[in-house]
Design an enzyme around this catalytic site. Sequence first.
Site, short mmCIF file in Angstrom:
data_model
loop_
_atom_site.label_atom_id
_atom_site.label_comp_id
_atom_site.label_asym_id
_atom_site.label_seq_id
_atom_site.Cartn_x
_atom_site.Cartn_y
_atom_site.Cartn_z
N GLU A 234 -62.49 88.49 14.67
CA GLU A 234 -63.81 88.53 14.81
C GLU A 234 -64.44 89.73 15.27
O GLU A 234 -65.27 89.47 16.40
CB GLU A 234 -64.23 87.21 15.24
CG GLU A 234 -63.84 85.84 14.30
CD GLU A 234 -64.38 84.49 14.68
OE1 GLU A 234 -65.04 84.45 15.80
OE2 GLU A 234 -64.10 83.72 13.78
N GLU A 343 -59.74 81.06 9.34
CA GLU A 343 -60.42 79.91 9.89
C GLU A 343 -61.34 79.18 9.04
O GLU A 343 -62.04 79.76 8.47
CB GLU A 343 -60.93 80.46 11.44
CG GLU A 343 -60.33 80.95 12.29
CD GLU A 343 -60.96 81.29 13.61
OE1 GLU A 343 -62.09 80.90 13.53
OE2 GLU A 343 -60.53 82.15 14.22
C1 LIG Z 1 -65.75 77.45 15.79
C2 LIG Z 1 -64.65 77.81 16.85
O1 LIG Z 1 -63.66 76.74 16.82
N1 LIG Z 1 -64.65 78.68 17.39
C3 LIG Z 1 -63.59 78.92 18.53
C4 LIG Z 1 -62.85 80.34 18.33
O2 LIG Z 1 -62.16 80.73 19.32
C5 LIG Z 1 -62.68 80.60 20.69
C6 LIG Z 1 -61.61 81.17 21.48
O3 LIG Z 1 -60.58 80.10 21.57
C7 LIG Z 1 -63.22 79.33 20.99
O4 LIG Z 1 -64.17 79.30 22.13
C8 LIG Z 1 -64.42 79.00 19.81
O5 LIG Z 1 -64.64 77.62 20.14
#
Ligand SMILES: CC(=O)N[C@H]1CO[C@H](CO)[C@@H](O)[C@@H]1O
Length: 409
Positions: A234, A343
């Site tokens: 991301e 994801e």
């Molecule tokens: C939407 C979600 O679950 N995002 C996660 C993505 O990864 C980070 C790091 O592990 C999490 O903090 C987020 O909540």
Amino acid sequence: MKSLLAFSSLAILFIKPAFAQVAIYGQCGGVNYSGATTCASGSTCVYSNPYYSQCLPGQAPSSSTTVTASPTTTTVKTTTTGTTTTTASSPGNSVCPGTRTKFKFFGVNESGAEFGNTAWPGALGTDYTWPSPSSIDFFVGKGFNTFRVPFLLERMTPPATGITGPFNQTYLSGLQTIVSYITGKGAFVLIEPHNYMSYNNAVITSNSDFQTFWKNLATVFKSNNNVIFDLMNEPNGIPATTVAALMQSGINGVRSAGATTQMILVEGTSWTGAWTWTSSGNAAAFTGLTDPNNNFAIEMHQYLDSDGSGTSATCVSSSIGSSRLADATTWLQANNIKGFLGEIGAGNNTVCIQAIQGALCSMQQASGAWLGALWWAAGPWWGDYFQSIEPPSGPAVAQVLPQALMPFL
Ligand SMILES: CC(=O)N[C@H]1CO[C@H](CO)[C@@H](O)[C@@H]1O
Ligand SMILES: *[C@@H]1O[C@H](CO)[C@@H](O)[C@H](O)[C@H]1NC(C)=O
Ligand SMILES: *[C@@H]1O[C@H](CO)[C@@H](O)[C@H](O)[C@H]1NC(C)=O
Ligand SMILES: *[C@@H]1O[C@H](CO)[C@@H](O)[C@H](O)[C@H]1NC(C)=O
């Protein structure tokens, strides 16, 4: 509460031999499965894979039918971005009618090693942890075959010696252990720096440093064909063209290590969102990527809450999954590029479950444009996080898993 539960399960045990029926979405067959094989009224036992058959709604003419044979699957050769992969095309089910192209890769994220992301190096067991082998076994046993394992760059390549410096051998060996465990089961593993294109509190700007990092890491894993290199989680706040150039450098780094058989996944800016793939500039920037081994795909992410962040258990609507993916699917098909939904996540409720079903159904109806999908997320430390699918009792295990994910195995 506890004694009540024990009592009622005892009662079920007594009743079972006489009225052994599996509830809708329950398991009704599979290797070593010894439970009931007759589905509840209104559902049919549908074969998913050798490990799992499931009672799916509809299809049953009367009270119950048991299907033990494999479905009519045809094997079609799909030419991906140059590489030949084999995917099974299979008839629809009641959750997703029509012809479906099954995912080559289907599974979950396995979080933990990226936790405590400001603690460097951090302490194992306090700031971060590695995924549990029992969680891997749980999903493999249900027929899933892919896991995404995030790690933290600052732990892998300590800031003292920089991103191109030597690996911390302790942290690397933690990654190697879980990678070996997963691939030893015959499954695939995405290894992924969960760093949003930043390192040591600064945005990564050097293409050549990023290339060197990936050359070094791919060297470690190049002999394991089931490893997939997911170059960066991301990126955001960076122009799409800048991210695309960094991804190209990452591809070059992996291939220059001699890792030529493994798949590479690249992610775009704006958190690599599928719904913003065009508006973010990713669509324009990512069509020119090249891979000497023609074996990469675009990884996108998609959540189904109002702002697409995956932080609310409320989904916009039951059709939001398919509508948010529609443009990306069109772009993938128009450009003959393969996609990978790294994801997806949503709440444990009827609207969200239908929205996930719609998303995965639209992907499987796109004639192989999408190679795979992964739920966010499993992992030992999520607690009651609404998207946790960590067995045995993460909020997404009881209903989301059987109703929204397993019909797409
Ligand atoms: C939407 C979600 O679950 N995002 C996660 C993505 O990864 C980070 C790091 O592990 C999490 O903090 C987020 O909540
Ligand atoms: C099935 O059971 C046998 C005997 O216990 C075991 O060796 C095998 O690994 C099991 N298979 C699966 C897929 O669990
Ligand atoms: C390497 O990682 C281990 C485990 O997290 C940690 O204890 C150690 O301090 C790290 N070493 C360096 C130089 O960062
Ligand atoms: C999931 O949702 C169902 C239906 O609302 C509810 O009964 C169940 O308790 C929920 N499970 C979890 C773990 O939140």
